[in-house]
Structure formats: C-alpha cells, structure tokens
Design an enzyme around this catalytic site. Structure first.
Site, PDB file in Angstrom:
ATOM      1  N   ASP A 458     -17.915  10.521   6.650  1.00 45.34           N
ATOM      2  CA  ASP A 458     -18.044  10.558   5.191  1.00 45.34           C
ATOM      3  C   ASP A 458     -19.351   9.944   4.715  1.00 45.34           C
ATOM      4  O   ASP A 458     -19.898  10.342   3.681  1.00 45.34           O
ATOM      5  CB  ASP A 458     -16.868   9.826   4.535  1.00 45.34           C
ATOM      6  N   ASP A 473     -15.722   6.039   7.239  1.00 47.08           N
ATOM      7  CA  ASP A 473     -14.797   7.150   7.016  1.00 47.08           C
ATOM      8  C   ASP A 473     -13.715   6.679   6.049  1.00 47.08           C
ATOM      9  O   ASP A 473     -13.078   5.641   6.279  1.00 47.08           O
ATOM     10  CB  ASP A 473     -14.166   7.607   8.337  1.00 47.08           C
ATOM     11  N   LYS A 475     -10.163   7.405   3.768  1.00 40.88           N
ATOM     12  CA  LYS A 475      -8.924   8.167   3.882  1.00 40.88           C
ATOM     13  C   LYS A 475      -8.044   7.893   2.663  1.00 40.88           C
ATOM     14  O   LYS A 475      -7.572   6.769   2.472  1.00 40.88           O
ATOM     15  CB  LYS A 475      -8.168   7.781   5.160  1.00 40.88           C
TER      16      LYS A 475
END
Length: 581
Positions: A458, A473, A475
C-alpha cells in the site's frame, strides 16, 4: 426556533448533503411536481406517469398521490425503488418520471433521491416526519411561479436559486473559504475543511499524497481517472456544490497547478477541479453574512445534515442539534463546560474535546459560531427546524474509542480520528491507505509514497535521516484483521522483492519509492484491531526474511503519531518501540 419532537423511529433519512445532480432546470422541475398548478405537475398526471409507469409498478398509486390537495407525497412514491441490474430499471417513482435521464425518458431511484435532497436542502420542499412525506414551501412556490417559456432559466429563477444557495450553509462555507485572500482551491483543499472533520461521513483525500501518487503514474488515462474519481465524501460534496455556484456565477472553475516537496523531491500536477470566487460571488457572500446594509440570511439547517454515516449517526445528529439549540437560545454565549452540562441533562455525556470538535464542525458546515473569552456564540440566524428525538440514543463503540483518543491528543489534528472509522470500513480501503501515508508524511516527518494497486504494497515510508524504511500494508475490516496466510505470504514476497530488487521478478520496481540510501527496513500492518494467530504469522515472516515487522492497531498508531508530532519521541524512538529487537 429549534423544536424537539419525540418519535419511535430508530433511523432517519439522509438529507442536507448532495453528491450527483447539478442541472438547475431539472431541480426547478422537481420542485414544480409539488405545485398543482404547474405545467410539470399537469404533464406528469396527463402524460409522463401514464406513459412511463406500468400498472404493476404503481401507476394508479402514483397518480393518486399527485391528486392530493394540497400536494403532499410520501418519499417511496417520489423516489421509487431500484432494479438489479440497473440496465433493466423501470420507472416506478414520480421524480423518476419528472426528469429525463441519459438515453432514456426517466432517471433512476438514486438520482431521484438526490434531486429531492437538493430541493429540501435549498428550502423548496418541507419534510414531515410523521408520515415520511414532502410538500412545497412558500420559497418553492415562488420558484415555480417564476417559470417562463423555454428551457433556459429566467432572471427571476436565477435570483431565487441564488437566494436559496445563500441560505444553504455548506454553499456559504465554500464561498467563505474561497473569499479568503483570493484563495484558489481544489476540491480536496475545500473538502478538507468542509463538514465535521474526523469522521467517516466527511472524509477528504489527502492532496499531497495524491500528487505524489500521480507523479509516479505514467498512464495519462490512469492519471485522469485518479484526478476525477479518487475523492472522499467531503470532496464530492465540495465538487458538487461548487458546480452549482459556478452555474449561478458565484464561482468559476480554473485548473490549479499543485506542487508538493517531500524527501528532497518536488512533484507537480494540475488538478482540474479547482475554483476561484467571482466578484459577484464576493458580493453575494457579503450579503449572506449580513455585511454592509444587508440583513444576515437565515440558514436552512436540518437534523440529518449533522451526521451522514456511522452506526450511531442519530446520536451524533442529536448531540450536535442540541448544541445548536443551546447556542441559539443564548444571547451571551456559553462555555464548553456549560454546553457539556446541558448535554448531560439530555442524557448525552461528553468530554470537553468532543464538544469543542462539534462546535468546529458546525463552523465546518457553514454556520457562524464565534468564540470570545471562552464563550461560544451563534451569530447566524437559523430557520426553524425540528429535532426528531428517537426513543433511545446510544453511542457506538467506535465513537467511544474516538472520544478516548481525542481526549489524549495534544498535537495531532483531530481530522485523523476518521482513521478509526476507516479502519473498519472495507469499502473505503484506498482512502484508508492514503490517509495512513499522509499521517506518516505530513504529521510525523517521514518521507514516503502511497503505492497500492496490484503487486505493490500500500505504501512505503522512510525516516527523515534515511536510517530506516518501512513497507506499510493497511487492512480495513469491520470485525478486525486476522492476517490470513495468503496475505502473510504476500507481505513476505514484498519484503524479499525489496531485498533482491530484481526487475525480472517484479517489473514494476515499487521499491524505487524508497530513497536509495536507506540501509535497513521493516514491515508494518495497520488495521482497526488484530485477531487470531496474526502474531505467529508476523513472527514467521521475521524468521524467514530476517527483517523486523509488527502490527499496529489504529488507536495505538494515532497515539504514537501524537507523540511524534509533539516531539516527545523521535523517529528512532518510534522504531525501537514498534520493532523491538
């Protein structure tokens, strides 16, 4: 006067904010539906409804609704219902038949709903809570009577539409932002200051992060898509309201060149959806604010515009509506403790920082709330509206978490509290990614880039002294994140790609977003909270690659960010705290 009515309803409709429609003539047609003497009303009864609506889709029911005197029509009959797939839609609502669509003779239920919201926001129709119905207001009737032959708006219609815009608080907010030192603002710069910041219903895409992402995108088609389609909810509202103001001659759309400097690099991109106020806009803004010889225009406010999303949006709406009521009834102003005490008397227990943020939010939607010597005063005149009080009001666990974090923040802007909402909203994962990178780069002093897309993490960040970099990253999951094996494997692959940096393995070379001088790396997962055996899987990646890693709940990250922003910890301290050896 702001009055309170008891109701058994648990939820209410969404009014006060509009995203899609911009055709002023169609808005006038929607208002004319409620005027029994208008040509549009007659056209619906004699032609449009009989021609477009089948009996099985409610033709007789809709004609009966149009025959009521005075005309007062329930929401379901006005808006109709959706069909799946949309390509198979049939006309089954009065407002669907009142506006011609693209490539067909009617619009769908969603644009019909938005046109109704627009008419309501501009004060042309009135809503009745007791039976979920609408009727025309004196302002709406004046608009329909001004209609002349032809499709173009006549001068009187434009005057009435302008007056309605000046009574709509968010429109005044945008004019006010643009009037400050001749500001030239993009939809993102406006959206960042529009509404109640720090919650999911009023989000704005971080422009500096977007500019860096655009600079790293080679495809012109993809760049254009990012500029036009990537936005938060407040950015959408800003774009739509600015388009109305442009058509009324109060604002003009002028592309803006935006330059961002980060990590010793300069990025420049042009944003087409950017706006300047016109001379007429300045005059009308002064009129709305009651400057010179003008009387301040009464603002149209509704209960529903005070929050748009969240499991406890009725609680948030009630809290803010009561604050507005308390302020409207006080001539000398009220202090934060006095407002908190009055809320407590209504069964709404809030800390001082939450009350302060709500007052800032009232300004953010376009209401004039001033502060002097710790006392807050509403200087706007508010048109009468109703607070429909549900039988019970309950704050959600997410709002409770935000209140706890809010009270502990000393340096971090409260707009980042929206990350708590976004961390649990999988439908806004891109915005969550970009806001996390913005948090690191704009508030904590890191350099970095949002990446996203296939075969990329990301984002990446680097310490200011280039002593370390982190693969990030994010989520967003409604019930927390357990780090499935497949996504643990994905992170391990990113870590190895960064170690080997072989374009034959991954041609997109995402690791070039790191500065070449960074000597060591780590990986980081960010989510609302973590569940299951996530710790074991993070440990497996660490053992397999030799690269440190961690998982941070969003609440913990916000507190770390506040420590970094305030200078109480350094970026080296952050590394030691998050990635202990």
């Amino acid at each position: 006067m702001i009055s309170v009515i008891a109701t058994q309803a648990a939820k209410f409709r969404t009014f006060g904010w509009v995203q899609d429609p911009s055709n002023l003539r169609s808005l006038c047609d929607v208002v004319a539906v409620f005027d029994e003497d208008s040509e549009k009303h007659r056209e619906l009864v004699l032609s449009s409804i009989p021609r477009l609506v089948s009996e099985e889709d409610g033709r007789s029911r809709l004609l009966e609704a149009l025959s009521t005197r005075p005309v007062r029509i329930r929401y379901p009959d006005l808006v109709g219902t959706a069909f799946t797939p949309r390509s198979a839609s049939r006309c089954n609502g009065i407002l669907q038949a009142a506006v011609r669509g693209q490539g067909r003779d009617f619009i769908g239920d969603w644009p019909a709903d938005n046109f109704l919201r627009w008419a309501h926001a501009f004060g042309f129709v009135r809503y009745h809570y007791e039976d979920d119905s609408f009727e025309i207001t004196p302002a709406g009737l004046e608009l329909t009577k001004a209609r002349q032959d032809g499709s173009a708006l006549c001068e009187r219609e434009r005057e009435l539409l302008t007056e309605a815009a000046l009574a709509y608080p968010p429109a005044v907010r945008i004019l006010d932002l643009l009037a400050r030192d001749g500001a030239h603002l993009t939809k993102f710069e406006i959206g960042q200051k529009l509404g109640f910041v720090g919650e999911n219903g009023f989000t704005s895409l971080p422009q500096p992060v977007l500019i860096r992402s655009l600079a790293g995108t080679e495809s012109p088609k993809e760049k254009n898509k990012m500029k036009t389609d990537w936005d938060g909810s407040s950015d959408k509202y800003a774009r739509m309201i600015a388009s109305w103001l442009t058509k009324l001659g109060l604002v003009e759309q002028v592309p803006k060149q935006v330059t961002v400097t980060a990590g010793g690099r300069t990025y420049t991109e042009t944003i087409g959806q950017a706006y300047l106020i016109t001379a007429r806009g300045i005059t009308m803004r002064n009129r709305a604010l009651g400057k010179s010889r003008h009387r301040r225009i009464a603002k149209n406010v509704c209960f529903e515009m005070l929050a748009t999303k969240g499991a406890d949006r009725e609680y948030l709406r009630a809290r803010r509506a009561f604050l507005l009521k308390f302020l409207s009834e006080s001539r000398s102003g009220l202090t934060i403790p006095e407002l908190a005490e009055k809320l407590a008397e209504k069964g709404l227990s809030e800390n001082a920082e939450t009350v302060r943020d709500d007052l800032a939010g009232l300004c953010g939607i376009g209401l004039a709330v001033s502060e002097k010597n710790g006392r807050y005063l509403l200087t706007d005149k508010i048109a009468d509206f109703v607070i429909p009080l549900p039988a019970s009001l309950q704050k959600s666990s997410l709002s409770g978490m935000k209140d706890q974090i809010r009270a502990r923040l000393t340096a971090l802007p409260h707009e980042y509290l929206s990350l708590i909402d976004l961390a649990y909203d999988s439908e806004q994962n891109r915005l969550f990614e970009m806001k996390i990178i913005e948090l690191f780069t704009e508030e904590c002093g890191f350099s970095g880039r949002h990446l996203g897309g296939s075969n990329k993490p990301d984002g990446v960040i680097s310490a200011a002294d280039l002593s370390y970099g982190v693969i990030v990253d994010t989520k967003a999951y409604s019930k927390g994140y357990g780090l499935p094996l497949s996504q643990a494997d994905e992170m391990e692959r990113y870590v190895r790609e960064n170690l080997t940096r072989d374009s034959r393995i991954n041609p997109n070379e995402w690791w070039l977003a790191f500065d070449g001088a960074v000597p060591r790396f780590a990986f980081l997962f960010v989510s609302g909270h973590f569940t299951g055996t996530y710790g074991q899987r993070i440990e497996r990646i660490i053992r397999s690659t030799g690269v440190p890693g961690a998982a941070l709940a969003i609440s913990k990250l916000l507190l770390y960010a506040d420590e970094l922003k305030s200078g109480r910890i350094s970026q080296q301290d952050f590394y030691r705290l998050v990635f202990p050896s």
